[in-house]
Scaffold this motif. Structure first.
Motif, PDB file in Angstrom:
ATOM      1  N   ILE A  48      39.159  27.869  49.497  1.00 11.85           N
ATOM      2  CA  ILE A  48      38.712  27.175  50.714  1.00 11.85           C
ATOM      3  C   ILE A  48      38.983  25.678  50.588  1.00 11.85           C
ATOM      4  CG2 ILE A  48      36.663  26.484  52.032  1.00 11.85           C
ATOM      5  CD1 ILE A  48      35.549  29.331  51.477  1.00 11.85           C
ATOM      6  N   ASN A  49      38.637  25.104  49.446  1.00 16.38           N
ATOM      7  CA  ASN A  49      38.848  23.670  49.246  1.00 16.38           C
ATOM      8  C   ASN A  49      40.319  23.280  49.321  1.00 16.38           C
ATOM      9  OD1 ASN A  49      36.111  23.152  48.961  1.00 16.38           O
ATOM     10  ND2 ASN A  49      36.162  23.390  46.736  1.00 16.38           N
ATOM     11  N   ASN A  50      41.201  24.221  48.982  1.00 18.68           N
ATOM     12  CA  ASN A  50      42.640  23.965  49.055  1.00 18.68           C
ATOM     13  C   ASN A  50      43.242  24.380  50.396  1.00 18.68           C
ATOM     14  OD1 ASN A  50      42.935  22.849  46.440  1.00 18.68           O
ATOM     15  ND2 ASN A  50      42.865  24.899  45.553  1.00 18.68           N
ATOM     16  N   GLY A  51      42.390  24.832  51.326  1.00 15.43           N
ATOM     17  CA  GLY A  51      42.863  25.213  52.655  1.00 15.43           C
ATOM     18  C   GLY A  51      43.573  26.548  52.703  1.00 15.43           C
ATOM     19  N   ASN A  52      43.407  27.359  51.669  1.00 13.61           N
ATOM     20  CA  ASN A  52      44.063  28.667  51.609  1.00 13.61           C
ATOM     21  C   ASN A  52      43.097  29.735  52.131  1.00 13.61           C
ATOM     22  OD1 ASN A  52      45.666  30.845  51.035  1.00 13.61           O
ATOM     23  ND2 ASN A  52      46.165  30.210  48.961  1.00 13.61           N
ATOM     24  N   PHE A  53      42.833  29.674  53.427  1.00 12.16           N
ATOM     25  CA  PHE A  53      41.807  30.527  54.039  1.00 12.16           C
ATOM     26  C   PHE A  53      42.204  31.998  54.066  1.00 12.16           C
ATOM     27  CE2 PHE A  53      41.267  26.277  55.949  1.00 12.16           C
ATOM     28  CZ  PHE A  53      40.018  26.007  55.434  1.00 12.16           C
ATOM     29  N   ASP A  54      43.475  32.286  54.294  1.00 13.47           N
ATOM     30  CA  ASP A  54      43.905  33.685  54.343  1.00 13.47           C
ATOM     31  C   ASP A  54      43.708  34.385  53.001  1.00 13.47           C
ATOM     32  OD1 ASP A  54      44.631  33.690  57.063  1.00 13.47           O
ATOM     33  OD2 ASP A  54      46.617  32.880  56.609  1.00 13.47           O
ATOM     34  N   GLU A  55      44.033  33.715  51.921  1.00  6.74           N
ATOM     35  CA  GLU A  55      43.846  34.300  50.584  1.00  6.74           C
ATOM     36  C   GLU A  55      42.355  34.441  50.272  1.00  6.74           C
ATOM     37  OE1 GLU A  55      45.033  36.089  47.064  1.00  6.74           O
ATOM     38  OE2 GLU A  55      46.213  35.601  48.836  1.00  6.74           O
ATOM     39  N   ALA A  56      41.556  33.465  50.679  1.00  8.31           N
ATOM     40  CA  ALA A  56      40.106  33.551  50.468  1.00  8.31           C
ATOM     41  C   ALA A  56      39.533  34.741  51.232  1.00  8.31           C
ATOM     42  CB  ALA A  56      39.429  32.254  50.904  1.00  8.31           C
ATOM     43  N   ILE A  57      40.023  34.974  52.445  1.00 13.74           N
ATOM     44  CA  ILE A  57      39.579  36.139  53.233  1.00 13.74           C
ATOM     45  C   ILE A  57      39.937  37.425  52.504  1.00 13.74           C
ATOM     46  CG2 ILE A  57      40.020  37.459  55.339  1.00 13.74           C
ATOM     47  CD1 ILE A  57      40.349  34.694  56.761  1.00 13.74           C
ATOM     48  N   LYS A  58      41.162  37.495  52.021  1.00  9.18           N
ATOM     49  CA  LYS A  58      41.637  38.702  51.332  1.00  9.18           C
ATOM     50  C   LYS A  58      40.759  39.024  50.120  1.00  9.18           C
ATOM     51  CE  LYS A  58      45.695  40.232  48.779  1.00  9.18           C
ATOM     52  NZ  LYS A  58      47.004  39.817  48.282  1.00  9.18           N
ATOM     53  N   ILE A  59      40.510  38.032  49.290  1.00  8.76           N
ATOM     54  CA  ILE A  59      39.692  38.243  48.087  1.00  8.76           C
ATOM     55  C   ILE A  59      38.239  38.528  48.466  1.00  8.76           C
ATOM     56  CG2 ILE A  59      38.738  37.081  46.048  1.00  8.76           C
ATOM     57  CD1 ILE A  59      41.492  35.691  45.816  1.00  8.76           C
ATOM     58  N   GLY A  60      37.718  37.797  49.437  1.00  4.92           N
ATOM     59  CA  GLY A  60      36.344  37.999  49.875  1.00  4.92           C
ATOM     60  C   GLY A  60      36.106  39.382  50.442  1.00  4.92           C
ATOM     61  N   GLU A  61      37.027  39.848  51.284  1.00  4.33           N
ATOM     62  CA  GLU A  61      36.861  41.175  51.876  1.00  4.33           C
ATOM     63  C   GLU A  61      36.980  42.268  50.819  1.00  4.33           C
ATOM     64  OE1 GLU A  61      39.605  41.161  55.188  1.00  4.33           O
ATOM     65  OE2 GLU A  61      38.011  40.489  56.544  1.00  4.33           O
ATOM     66  N   GLU A  62      37.838  42.058  49.838  1.00  5.75           N
ATOM     67  CA  GLU A  62      37.962  43.036  48.752  1.00  5.75           C
ATOM     68  C   GLU A  62      36.643  43.124  47.973  1.00  5.75           C
ATOM     69  OE1 GLU A  62      39.543  46.023  46.674  1.00  5.75           O
ATOM     70  OE2 GLU A  62      40.591  45.032  48.316  1.00  5.75           O
ATOM     71  N   HIS A  63      36.053  41.994  47.676  1.00 11.43           N
ATOM     72  CA  HIS A  63      34.775  41.971  46.944  1.00 11.43           C
ATOM     73  C   HIS A  63      33.636  42.496  47.813  1.00 11.43           C
ATOM     74  CE1 HIS A  63      31.780  40.819  44.058  1.00 11.43           C
ATOM     75  NE2 HIS A  63      31.181  40.043  44.934  1.00 11.43           N
ATOM     76  N   LEU A  64      33.735  42.291  49.094  1.00  7.74           N
ATOM     77  CA  LEU A  64      32.674  42.707  50.011  1.00  7.74           C
ATOM     78  C   LEU A  64      32.537  44.229  50.079  1.00  7.74           C
ATOM     79  CD1 LEU A  64      30.745  41.004  51.673  1.00  7.74           C
ATOM     80  CD2 LEU A  64      32.222  41.329  53.632  1.00  7.74           C
ATOM     81  N   LYS A  65      33.579  44.944  49.702  1.00 10.06           N
ATOM     82  CA  LYS A  65      33.495  46.408  49.676  1.00 10.06           C
ATOM     83  C   LYS A  65      32.386  46.881  48.742  1.00 10.06           C
ATOM     84  CE  LYS A  65      38.371  47.124  50.676  1.00 10.06           C
ATOM     85  NZ  LYS A  65      39.684  47.546  50.144  1.00 10.06           N
ATOM     86  N   ASP A  66      32.157  46.103  47.675  1.00 14.25           N
ATOM     87  CA  ASP A  66      31.127  46.462  46.700  1.00 14.25           C
ATOM     88  C   ASP A  66      29.799  45.756  46.951  1.00 14.25           C
ATOM     89  OD1 ASP A  66      32.964  48.043  45.285  1.00 14.25           O
ATOM     90  OD2 ASP A  66      33.684  46.304  44.173  1.00 14.25           O
ATOM     91  N   ALA A  67      29.815  44.713  47.753  1.00 14.50           N
ATOM     92  CA  ALA A  67      28.605  43.905  47.965  1.00 14.50           C
ATOM     93  C   ALA A  67      28.473  43.555  49.442  1.00 14.50           C
ATOM     94  CB  ALA A  67      28.680  42.645  47.113  1.00 14.50           C
ATOM     95  N   LYS A  68      28.308  44.558  50.280  1.00 19.39           N
ATOM     96  CA  LYS A  68      28.335  44.381  51.734  1.00 19.39           C
ATOM     97  C   LYS A  68      27.277  43.433  52.275  1.00 19.39           C
ATOM     98  CE  LYS A  68      30.452  48.755  52.534  1.00 19.39           C
ATOM     99  NZ  LYS A  68      30.388  50.122  52.797  1.00 19.39           N
ATOM    100  N   ASP A  69      26.145  43.357  51.609  1.00 19.81           N
ATOM    101  CA  ASP A  69      25.037  42.570  52.140  1.00 19.81           C
ATOM    102  C   ASP A  69      24.891  41.204  51.483  1.00 19.81           C
ATOM    103  OD1 ASP A  69      24.346  44.570  53.943  1.00 19.81           O
ATOM    104  OD2 ASP A  69      23.112  45.598  52.467  1.00 19.81           O
ATOM    105  N   GLU A  70      25.929  40.715  50.842  1.00 19.39           N
ATOM    106  CA  GLU A  70      25.877  39.405  50.208  1.00 19.39           C
ATOM    107  C   GLU A  70      26.005  38.322  51.278  1.00 19.39           C
ATOM    108  OE1 GLU A  70      28.166  37.639  46.673  1.00 19.39           O
ATOM    109  OE2 GLU A  70      28.127  39.797  46.296  1.00 19.39           O
ATOM    110  N   PRO A  71      24.904  37.644  51.622  1.00 20.77           N
ATOM    111  CA  PRO A  71      24.945  36.696  52.741  1.00 20.77           C
ATOM    112  C   PRO A  71      25.904  35.535  52.523  1.00 20.77           C
ATOM    113  CG  PRO A  71      22.796  36.649  51.661  1.00 20.77           C
ATOM    114  CD  PRO A  71      23.580  37.754  51.046  1.00 20.77           C
TER     115      PRO A  71
END
Length: 91
Positions: A33-56
């Motif tokens: 995010i700090n480097n402005g690479n939002f698409d890659e952050a989304i990709k990694i975040g969504e992958e991790h979210l599969k295991d932690a759906k309720d992480e606010p």
């Protein structure tokens, strides 16, 4: 008694390992995010979210990333709502 102590130690190690893993993912997403690479952050975040759906915090970060894309801003809404709902349940 010995089994209870052993199980407690195993549970503690697992909890610490999961917590460290989550922190590493969070730091990686923050760096992207700090480097402005939002698409890659989304990709990694969504992958991790599969295991932690309720992480606010993770839901919020993914929503923030979507808000900073050119054509996908509307995708941010469900992530922000899920994040807000999680925070409401904690209070």
């Amino acid at each position: 008694m010995f089994k209870l102590v052993k199980l407690t130690k195993i549970a503690l190690v697992l909890f610490i390992s999961i917590n460290i893993y989550s922190q590493n993912i969070g730091q990686e997403i923050d760096n992207l995010i700090n480097n402005g690479n939002f698409d890659e952050a989304i990709k990694i975040g969504e992958e991790h979210l599969k295991d932690a759906k309720d992480e606010p915090e993770l839901n919020f970060k993914i929503g923030y990333c979507y808000m900073n894309t050119v054509l996908k801003k509307e995708h941010a809404i469900p992530y922000f709502l899920k994040s807000a709902k999680s925070f409401e349940q904690d209070n």
